[in-house]
Write a protein that holds these residues in place. Structure first.
Motif, short mmCIF file in Angstrom:
data_model
loop_
_atom_site.label_atom_id
_atom_site.label_comp_id
_atom_site.label_asym_id
_atom_site.label_seq_id
_atom_site.Cartn_x
_atom_site.Cartn_y
_atom_site.Cartn_z
N TYR A 1 53.83 27.77 63.60
CA TYR A 1 55.21 27.46 63.97
C TYR A 1 56.02 27.00 62.75
O TYR A 1 57.19 27.35 62.60
N VAL A 2 55.37 26.22 61.88
CA VAL A 2 56.08 25.77 60.66
C VAL A 2 56.52 27.00 59.86
O VAL A 2 57.68 27.11 59.45
N ASN A 3 55.59 27.93 59.68
CA ASN A 3 55.90 29.12 58.87
C ASN A 3 57.05 29.91 59.45
O ASN A 3 57.90 30.44 58.73
N ARG A 4 57.07 29.98 60.76
CA ARG A 4 58.14 30.77 61.40
C ARG A 4 59.51 30.16 61.18
O ARG A 4 60.47 30.85 60.88
N VAL A 5 59.60 28.83 61.31
CA VAL A 5 60.91 28.20 61.10
C VAL A 5 61.33 28.39 59.64
O VAL A 5 62.49 28.71 59.34
N LYS A 6 60.36 28.21 58.76
CA LYS A 6 60.63 28.35 57.33
C LYS A 6 61.19 29.74 57.02
O LYS A 6 62.21 29.89 56.34
N GLN A 7 60.54 30.73 57.58
CA GLN A 7 60.98 32.11 57.36
C GLN A 7 62.37 32.34 57.95
O GLN A 7 63.24 32.93 57.32
N ASP A 8 62.59 31.84 59.15
CA ASP A 8 63.88 32.08 59.82
C ASP A 8 65.03 31.35 59.11
O ASP A 8 66.14 31.87 59.04
N LEU A 9 64.77 30.16 58.59
CA LEU A 9 65.86 29.40 57.95
C LEU A 9 66.18 29.92 56.54
O LEU A 9 67.28 29.69 56.03
N GLY A 10 65.24 30.60 55.93
CA GLY A 10 65.49 31.14 54.58
C GLY A 10 65.93 30.03 53.63
O GLY A 10 65.32 28.95 53.60
N PRO A 11 67.04 30.26 52.90
CA PRO A 11 67.46 29.26 51.90
C PRO A 11 67.82 27.91 52.52
O PRO A 11 67.80 26.90 51.82
N LEU A 12 68.12 27.90 53.81
CA LEU A 12 68.51 26.62 54.42
C LEU A 12 67.32 25.73 54.77
O LEU A 12 67.49 24.56 55.13
N TRP A 13 66.12 26.27 54.64
CA TRP A 13 64.92 25.45 54.87
C TRP A 13 64.96 24.22 53.96
O TRP A 13 64.61 23.11 54.35
N ASP A 14 65.40 24.44 52.71
CA ASP A 14 65.43 23.33 51.74
C ASP A 14 66.45 22.26 52.13
O ASP A 14 66.41 21.15 51.61
N TRP A 15 67.40 22.62 52.99
CA TRP A 15 68.41 21.64 53.42
C TRP A 15 68.04 20.94 54.73
O TRP A 15 68.77 20.07 55.19
N LEU A 16 66.94 21.35 55.32
CA LEU A 16 66.55 20.72 56.59
C LEU A 16 66.13 19.27 56.30
O LEU A 16 65.21 19.03 55.53
N PRO A 17 66.82 18.29 56.90
CA PRO A 17 66.48 16.90 56.60
C PRO A 17 65.03 16.58 56.96
O PRO A 17 64.45 17.20 57.87
N LYS A 18 64.48 15.61 56.26
CA LYS A 18 63.10 15.20 56.50
C LYS A 18 62.95 14.77 57.97
O LYS A 18 63.81 14.05 58.50
N GLY A 19 61.94 15.24 58.61
CA GLY A 19 61.67 14.84 60.00
C GLY A 19 62.44 15.65 61.03
O GLY A 19 62.21 15.51 62.23
#
Ligand code: B12
Ligand code: SF4
Length: 497
Positions: free
Chosen positions: A452-470
């Motif tokens: 599931y982590v991988n899927r969100v990471k893939q879907d968010l693309g460059p915005l994954w790095d902007w996802l706040p901690k937690g």
């Protein structure tokens, strides 16, 4: 189709802001564009509208803007369902809203961090701007719909029925003004040779005669196509005749269950096989008047037990070969419905990230009468049955018009039919072989499995790095916990409603 599924409310917020003298930049992100290229810069305030499946995307966007000193506001289904979680990532979180509330907000915006402010009007608004007023923003959205262009319209809010899982089960039904419908349709006839309307009413046509008169008053019934979600109880033969005459081309009634929610299907005391027979005959009758029908079901309801419900659905697929069945896995969208509180009280809600809460990618309520492997065996079986070559061919043959025929084939072989078979097969396999996955499903751990982590990471693309901690995870029992502390809700006074 994605741009055709966009919401009305963001356009309305844009209209209200502009009427207050603000300069508005409007973006509708449909999932295909490079979102980073679309984001407006040099803004003071951003309103983001998100379903829960876009929650993580919206949290990342809010963080991106907050770092630039922009004030952020969240509205839409996610804000209504998960306000406590959203407050952690936005300056403002808006539930029911209206013009006065947005005007007040615009007059007095300020940063609210680390905890945003929650705003909620006491009820749904009495009226909303029509298509003509929001046309500029509607056009921006429709530019992203290359062939079929659906204009969303809405004539009512709430619903008189009380299906326990639904967000509208506690919202009173109210029409929004029938004259506006006529005006909007007349306006659209000046913009399109053949306008296509997607009705966003939760349950279209409750005040049936008023609706039909409002549509007929626009004239040119042979030039407008309509699609609507409605209930079978409103689709008796005389109504079908009127709908046909006024250009209704597709209808999406909710059947939901063979054992429950009978009132909206006019099923009386019929349950099980009797209900299948009755509903199936009704659906076949509808297809004589309306070229396309999608029948919606919820899978895994507490009223389902054993093999029977699944076998009955297969029977329905056989008996009504022309219908396109839409299956949703039972989902508890935060505080959408009082029933969710009951699930939370007994620990049946799982903390699947919001990103997966779209009725398909995760079922976040533990089924009452099935183990997880049994549940996914049944889900897979019914999906395979519904999208087998045989069922696809029978669906094709059962319809008369070419667009509905081919649309069903396309939907079956796309991510919706065969794509889901592939996805559910993967989940079923992991339930057997992947211990962290199994433990997560059983509620033994909150550690999100890597899949599931991988899927969100893939879907968010460059915005994954902007996802706040937690921000990937949330308190799955926030609704229950908010009962004790009031949830930090600010309810607007009657004067501001
Ligand atoms: C019409 C509708 C659709 C239409 C149109 C979708 C759309 N983009 O609006 C269609 C059929 C396409 C659709 C599809 C889906 N839907 Co739908 N849909 C609805 C429905 C029946 C009405 C929504 C509506 O427009 N209401 C009218 C507006 C005026 O009222 P409102 O939404 O309550 O908005 C008020 C406030 O929330 C606020 N507000 C709303 N938006 C915004 C935005 C901002 C910026 C601000 C400040 C305020 C604000 O102001 C409004 C006035 O008070 C709702 C049920 C419901 N009644 O809410 C489900 C609902 C929104 N859908 C739902 C779901 C799950 C889906 C799907 C994922 C189903 C699926 N698997 O296909 C898809 C996703 C589509 C997408 N675009 O992402 C869930 C969402 C739950 C969640 N938390 O995400 C709901 C709540 C139904 C439910 N299960 O209870 N849907
Ligand atoms: S009929 Fe539809 S809109 Fe009304 S409460 Fe039931 S599911 Fe919700």
């Amino acid at each position: 189709m994605n741009a055709n599924l966009a919401s009305i409310m963001p356009q309305i917020i844009a209209v209200w802001c502009e009427e207050e003298g603000h300069e508005v930049k409007f973006v509708c992100y449909t999932g295909f564009e490079n979102i980073m290229d679309e984001l407006p810069q040099d803004i003071d305030l951003v309103f983001i509208s998100a379903f829960s499946q876009a929650a993580q995307l919206s949290y990342a966007l809010s963080n991106y803007y907050q770092q630039k000193g922009v004030i952020t506001v969240l509205g839409g289904p996610h804000a209504r369902c998960y306000p406590q979680d959203s407050q952690k990532y936005f300056d403002y979180v808006v539930g029911f809203s209206n013009r006065e509330m947005i005007t007040d907000l615009l007059k007095d915006v300020s940063q609210h961090r680390p905890m945003g402010v929650r705003l909620e009007a006491a009820k749904q608004p009495d009226s909303l701007p029509g298509v003509r007023e929001r046309w500029k923003y509607q056009q921006i959205t429709l530019q992203k719909a290359p062939t079929i262009k659906l204009v969303p319209m809405i004539g009512s809010l709430g619903c008189p029925y009380t299906c326990s899982f639904c967000i509208d089960s506690t919202v009173d039904y109210q029409p929004l003004g029938f004259e506006q419908i006529t005006e909007d349709l007349k306006f659209l006839l000046t913009q399109f040779k053949r306008p296509r309307i997607g009705w966003h009413d939760p349950n279209f046509g409750i005040r049936f005669d008023d609706y039909m008169e409002a549509i007929a008053a626009a004239g040119s019934p042979d030039r407008i196509d309509h699609i609507a979600e409605t209930s079978l109880s409103l689709l008796a033969e005389p109504h079908l005749k009127r709908l046909q005459a006024l250009g209704f081309r597709a209808i999406l009634p909710g059947i939901e269950s063979w054992y429950d929610m009978n009132n909206k299907s006019k099923a009386g005391k019929n349950r099980g096989a009797d209900k299948v027979k009755q509903v199936s005959e009704h659906v076949n009758l509808i297809l004589r008047y309306i070229p396309y029908i999608q029948t919606n079901f919820v899978l895994g309801l507490d009223s389902d037990e054993g093999e029977e419900p699944w076998e009955l659905t297969k029977k329905f697929v056989d008996m009504s070969p022309g219908a396109f069945p839409g299956y949703s896995l039972l989902s508890a969208f935060g505080q959408a419905a009082p029933l969710n509180l009951e699930y939370q009280k007994v620990g049946r809600v799982l903390p699947f990230p919001h990103h997966f809460l779209n009725n398909h990618h995760a079922m976040n309520v533990k089924p009452r009468n099935y183990t997880w492997t049994q549940m996914y065996d049944h889900v897979l079986d019914i999906t395979k049955y519904t999208f087998s070559y045989r069922a696809i061919a029978r669906r094709f043959m059962a319809l008369k018009q070419p667009i509905p025929k081919w649309m069903n084939v396309l939907r079956a072989v796309s991510s919706e039919g065969w794509g889901r078979i592939k996805y559910y097969t993967k989940i079923r396999e992991m339930l057997e072989t992947d211990i962290p996955v199994r433990r997560f499903f059983e509620g033994e751990t909150h550690d999100l499995p890597q899949f599931y982590v991988n899927r969100v990471k893939q879907d968010l693309g460059p915005l994954w790095d902007w996802l706040p901690k937690g921000a990937l995870m949330h308190d799955e029992n926030a609704y229950l916990h908010s009962q004790a502390d009031g949830g930090g809700l600010i309810q607007l006074s009657a004067a501001a409603q």
